[in-house]
Every structure is written in structure tokens, then in C-alpha cells.
Motif scaffolding. Sequence first.
Motif, PDB file in Angstrom:
ATOM      1  N   ASP A 214       0.850  -1.185   0.000  1.00 22.58           N
ATOM      2  CA  ASP A 214       0.000   0.000   0.000  1.00 22.58           C
ATOM      3  C   ASP A 214       0.887   1.236   0.000  1.00 22.58           C
ATOM      4  N   LEU A 215       0.784   2.036  -1.055  1.00 24.59           N
ATOM      5  CA  LEU A 215       1.640   3.218  -1.184  1.00 24.59           C
ATOM      6  C   LEU A 215       1.047   4.461  -0.538  1.00 24.59           C
ATOM      7  N   ILE A 216      -0.185   4.382  -0.057  1.00 20.48           N
ATOM      8  CA  ILE A 216      -0.810   5.522   0.610  1.00 20.48           C
ATOM      9  C   ILE A 216      -0.750   5.286   2.117  1.00 20.48           C
ATOM     10  N   ARG A 217       0.046   6.074   2.800  1.00 28.82           N
ATOM     11  CA  ARG A 217       0.212   5.910   4.245  1.00 28.82           C
ATOM     12  C   ARG A 217      -0.762   6.808   4.990  1.00 28.82           C
ATOM     13  N   THR A 218      -1.502   6.224   5.925  1.00 32.30           N
ATOM     14  CA  THR A 218      -2.381   7.000   6.793  1.00 32.30           C
ATOM     15  C   THR A 218      -1.595   7.437   8.022  1.00 32.30           C
ATOM     16  N   ILE A 219      -1.629   8.731   8.308  1.00 28.30           N
ATOM     17  CA  ILE A 219      -0.900   9.271   9.452  1.00 28.30           C
ATOM     18  C   ILE A 219      -1.928   9.732  10.475  1.00 28.30           C
ATOM     19  N   ARG A 220      -1.987   9.030  11.572  1.00 31.07           N
ATOM     20  CA  ARG A 220      -3.018   9.274  12.580  1.00 31.07           C
ATOM     21  C   ARG A 220      -3.010  10.734  13.041  1.00 31.07           C
ATOM     22  N   ALA A 221      -4.193  11.318  13.071  1.00 31.03           N
ATOM     23  CA  ALA A 221      -4.413  12.694  13.530  1.00 31.03           C
ATOM     24  C   ALA A 221      -3.778  13.736  12.612  1.00 31.03           C
ATOM     25  N   VAL A 222      -3.252  13.298  11.462  1.00 29.14           N
ATOM     26  CA  VAL A 222      -2.651  14.245  10.516  1.00 29.14           C
ATOM     27  C   VAL A 222      -3.338  14.155   9.156  1.00 29.14           C
TER      28      VAL A 222
END
Length: 229
Positions: A214-222
Motif C-alpha cells: 500500500d503506497l498511501i500511508r495514513t498518518i493518525r491525527a494528521v
Amino acid sequence: MVRPNIMIVESDKELADSIGWQFAAESYDIQRTESGSQALRMLREQTPDVLILDWSLADITALELCHSVRGSSQTENMQIVVMSSNNNEEERIKCFSAGADDFIDKPFAPRELFARVNSMLVRRRESTVTKSIQFADLEVDPVSHRVWRSGSLVHLAPTEYRLLFHFIKRPQRAYSRQQLLDAVWGTRVKVDSRTIDVHIRRLRKALNRPGDKDLIRTIRAVGYALDLE
């Protein structure tokens, strides 16, 4: 210079007139119909830059029309804006999932709709550069608006393409939802930040085949980033 072209699919003649007048005053070419099935026939003859359609069509649903547009190679890159008198979150999500690029609640000022559409087209023109851009096994050609992953063509709707193009210009940088909204829709257009989550899901689905990283990284609270980690 080629004049931009829009198709209005709306049974309310007064509203269709108001929209048409606003765009005609800004030197847009206009096509109009009250029927979704007639719109499909017209689209086979001429592909506009933007399709503006009412949610409550009498013959076929707006969702069916969106699916049909996105399923045709002739119209898959066309921008779609859905108009609705039902301020309903579930309705919005269905539209975006079916391929709509924007959603506007009725009643609205025709100049607001024009601002949204014009912003879409300006950003599409601004994204055109001459060299392809690569990151990891992704390649984006800004001239043809084509995307490949590991050499295989990836089919993206216009909004997902603009999201990816924004990411790939500065990979690994974290963007907040508001920054992505401003970059893709423009600062003058009001769009719910949760709209980004819908389009990120669609972008992930298009880019990531079974077994792919997965090339889309989820950044918590950002927010999100294009990243290998």
C-alpha cells in the motif's frame, strides 16, 4: 483557445437556465438535456469537459449515469458534479463511490457552481507538464493523464488522478485533509473533509492489487502521504 464545454442534465428548466447563463457568460459551450438516457446518447457523440447532473433524474439514476461514464474509455476522464436537494451524507458517499468528483447542495448560487467547475479545469490544466514522474513502481504521465504501476496501466477517475499527482510531486510528505482539499478542489470551494477519505479509499483500491504494498500511508491525527513505509 478551445472553449470549455459542459453538459447540464437537469429537469428544472429555471435552474438549468440559470446555470447555463452563468457558464455562457464565462464563454463556456453548453449542452443541455432533462433526461439521463438522452445524456448518454449525447455523450457518445460529444464528450464535454464537465458533466453537471441532478441526483433525482426521472429515467435513470445519477449513480447509474456516473457508473456508465466511468466505465467508458471515451468519458472516463470527464469531470462529474452532482447536484442534490437532499443534504445527506450517505448520498454524498454513494456519489463519490460511483465516480463523482464533486457534490453541491441545492439551493446554490450558479456562480458558486461555476467557481467549483472552473477550479477543477484550471487545476487540470496546471497539472500538465512535459515529463513523466516516477516514485517506487509508480509512473504518472501528466500529458496523457495515464498512470502505471509495475508497468500495468491503472485506471483512475479525475479526482483520484489529481490526488495522486499532488502526492507524487512531493512523495513522503504528509498532507492534512485540509491541505489535500485545498490542493485538489481549491481554497474557494467548500468541501467536507471526510470527502478526502472516500477518494483515498478509491485511490488505494485502484493502485493496490492483491499482494502489492500500500503506497498511501495514513498518518493518525494528521492525514495521508505517498510513501513506501
